[in-house]
Design an enzyme around this catalytic site. Structure first.
Site, PDB file in Angstrom:
ATOM      1  N   THR A 291       0.839  -1.188   0.000  1.00 57.21           N
ATOM      2  CA  THR A 291       0.000   0.000   0.000  1.00 57.21           C
ATOM      3  C   THR A 291       0.878   1.243   0.000  1.00 57.21           C
ATOM      4  O   THR A 291       2.034   1.212   0.423  1.00 57.21           O
ATOM      5  CB  THR A 291      -0.892   0.072   1.247  1.00 57.21           C
ATOM      6  OG1 THR A 291      -0.094   0.394   2.399  1.00 57.21           O
ATOM      7  CG2 THR A 291      -1.633  -1.225   1.491  1.00 57.21           C
ATOM      8  N   ASP A 292       0.331   2.346  -0.459  1.00 59.45           N
ATOM      9  CA  ASP A 292       0.948   3.639  -0.185  1.00 59.45           C
ATOM     10  C   ASP A 292       0.746   3.931   1.305  1.00 59.45           C
ATOM     11  O   ASP A 292       0.084   3.182   2.025  1.00 59.45           O
ATOM     12  CB  ASP A 292       0.317   4.720  -1.062  1.00 59.45           C
ATOM     13  CG  ASP A 292       1.250   5.912  -1.293  1.00 59.45           C
ATOM     14  OD1 ASP A 292       2.236   6.063  -0.551  1.00 59.45           O
ATOM     15  OD2 ASP A 292       0.968   6.712  -2.215  1.00 59.45           O
ATOM     16  N   ALA A 293       1.320   5.025   1.778  1.00 54.66           N
ATOM     17  CA  ALA A 293       1.315   5.324   3.212  1.00 54.66           C
ATOM     18  C   ALA A 293      -0.118   5.340   3.760  1.00 54.66           C
ATOM     19  O   ALA A 293      -0.995   6.025   3.236  1.00 54.66           O
ATOM     20  CB  ALA A 293       1.991   6.664   3.463  1.00 54.66           C
TER      21      ALA A 293
END
Length: 574
Positions: A291-293
């Site tokens: 995932t992104d942040a």
């Protein structure tokens, strides 16, 4: 059925001994260790600015069993020390990630910048792209990092988008592939894994997923002809990891599941149709998805954190980027397994994908034979002469004269001896900095050495004074745009210091005026009246020196702008 990983196939291609280590390691892991392997922790020097946790770096590794580490800030020496500590504390070797989208400067404060995506595109050079990846890889390896959360393979369709304005390598799929494949090949020379981003594609709209759910509103056939081409090329080239953005792809998600209503549309990080379906099954991606942040509002706007922590893994992501609260997030993920939100098969598959990347790098063998940790001697490559030569070449090829409609170049100390500098800054003291004096100081020193008398406008007044007096005192105006920003507003533009500020280019018809941007490429939207405009892409010393050489005619401008620099304004071309 979700597609399961094949460790004998690309991007893993593991031999029997490597696969045996993966399976033996997986069989030996407790539930807590399997849960921990899904997490990426962001380590700080000093206080943890996200969660305020009370643990040392070693205690985080040992207590929460993280599979991937990221870190924030630090010199090469300081970062290397931290990463050696982390690897020493971990029973299972760590993937350690950096964000190097333009060279080693993304991995350490004293790393070597080569070229951003925008500068690479302007250079037209695959070699510059390769050099940026090559230097990223060499300097990352020197400190002990082994996974790059780059290159950015987004396509800059929308000139208003500033989150990928400098990071994107083009305005079409062909250019993005043309430059990002050599970047990946360059860093592979140092054994660095690549994580391309941001699936399913940023650059269509202008908003920032740090602040709001991103929307890629392309129709399926439009997506296939653009972002689809980019991702297929990288999958065929063996990319090891893909970062899913908090970006919805509503038309394609509905194509895959026609029963979905507007309220059911999710960011890709939480959409099984886009991860298990489109990416892993339809496109055949066999690597790992991260995932992104997870603190970004594009994810948080979808559902409660308690729900989206395990939902991301259930949707097909194999790793979860960053804790909010260590104990709470770990508990959310573990509960997701215990409740069956994450099936045992999905948990094992995610772990195999992450362990498989570690096996591909032979981290287990390096740990066993004592070669996993980096040494002070390894740091000699950081900022070495070879890398600085690549930096200078990239500056020479990339810096771009966008327009010079009054033919006012070259700048010279005979006609333009008294220079008034207007220094435009954006966000000050943000995540990416801003407002530092280094670039301005470099310009003042270099211009003085070249025979100019330099004054700096303070910009805090609306008072312009008499125009004839201005012309008597100033021979040329030099506007230096160092507008940077990240995650505090949806897009970044020039913000004058006060209403109708005296720094706003009222003086373009009074004296020759030269404007240089050292970050974003689309400032003609706010300064279309300027008649000589240059994109110089980055404020490092090499780009400053090369820009002055080109303004003075000592070196030719070689960069080529894309059409977005005109920001759809006819007057910007005048």
């Amino acid at each position: 059925m979700p597609k399961l990983v094949d460790l004998t196939a690309a991007p893993y291609n593991l031999d029997a001994d490597q696969r045996a280590w993966v399976e033996e390691t997986l069989a030996s892991m407790t539930l807590d260790e399997q849960v921990g392997q899904l997490f990426t922790n962001l380590f700080f020097f000093g206080a943890d600015s996200f969660s305020g946790n009370p643990y040392t770096a070693e205690e985080i590794v040992e207590k929460f069993h993280v599979g991937i580490a990221r870190y924030h800030g630090g010199t090469a020496e300081k970062v290397q020390g931290l990463l050696n500590r982390l690897q020493s504390a971990s029973r299972i070797p760590l993937l350690i990630a950096a964000n190097c989208d333009s060279g080693g400067n993304g991995a350490m404060s004293d790393g070597t910048y080569i070229a951003s995506g925008a500068q690479t595109e302007a250079s037209g050079s695959r070699q510059v792209a390769h050099d940026a990846g090559y230097v990223s890889g060499r300097e990352m390896r020197a400190i002990g990092a082994n996974l790059n959360f780059d290159p950015c393979v987004d396509i800059l369709f929308n000139w208003r988008n500033t989150i990928v304005n400098t990071r994107a390598y083009g305005t079409n799929a062909a250019d993005v592939v043309k430059y990002t494949i050599p970047f990946v090949e360059g860093q592979r020379e140092s054994g660095i894994l690549s994580c391309i981003k941001h699936w399913p594609g940023d650059g269509v709209e202008e908003r920032d997923q740090h602040l709001v759910l991103g929307i890629n509103d392309l129709q399926p056939e439009e997506w296939e002809a653009s972002f689809g081409e980019v991702y297929r090329a990288h999958i065929a080239n063996g990319v090891e990891m893909i970062m899913a953005g908090h970006i919805a792809l509503p038309h394609y998600q509905r194509k895959l599941n026609p029963a979905l209503g507007d309220a059911d549309i999710l960011p890709a990080t939480l959409a099984p149709e886009l991860i298990n379906g489109l990416l892993k099954t339809d496109l055949g991606f066999n690597g790992a998805v991260i995932t992104d942040a997870s603190h970004m509002i594009g994810m948080a706007s979808a559902m409660r954190r308690e729900d989206y922590v395990p939902a991301a893994i259930a949707a097909g992501c194999d790793a979860f980027l960053f804790f909010n609260d260590l104990e709470e997030d770990f508990g959310f993920m573990k509960a997701g397994v215990e409740k069956g939100i994450i099936s045992a098969e999905r948990l094992d598959d995610a772990n195999r994908r992450i362990l498989g990347l570690k096996a591909r790098l032979n981290l287990h063998r390096a740990k066993a034979d004592g070669t996993l940790l980096r040494t002070p001697e390894d740091l000699e490559v950081v900022g070495c002469a070879e890398h600085l030569a690549m930096q200078a070449n990239a500056a020479d090829l990339g810096i771009t004269l966008v327009k010079n409609t009054l033919d006012q170049l070259p700048l010279n100390p005979t006609d333009h001896r008294r220079i008034r500098i207007y220094h435009l800054t954006g966000e000050v003291g943000g995540i990416t900095g801003g407002g530092e004096p280094e670039m301005l100081s470099a310009y003042i020193a270099a211009l003085t050495d070249r025979g100019y008398e330099v004054s700096v406008n303070d910009g805090n007044s609306r008072i312009k004074g008499a125009t004839l007096t201005y012309r008597d005192e100033v021979d040329a105006a030099l506007i230096l745009a160092e507008v940077v920003g990240y995650g505090a507003q949806n897009n970044y533009r020039i913000q004058w210091k006060t209403a109708m500020s005296n720094e706003c280019p009222w003086y373009v018809w009074e004296v020759p005026t030269f404007m240089v941007s050292h970050n974003y490429t689309t400032h003609l939207h706010d300064a279309s009246m300027v008649k000589c405009y240059v994109n110089a892409y980055h404020p490092n010393a090499a780009n400053v020196a090369a820009t002055l050489d080109k303004l003075e005619g000592r070196s030719a401008f070689k960069g080529t702008p894309n059409d977005l620099v005109w920001t759809e304004k006819w007057q910007a071309r005048l």
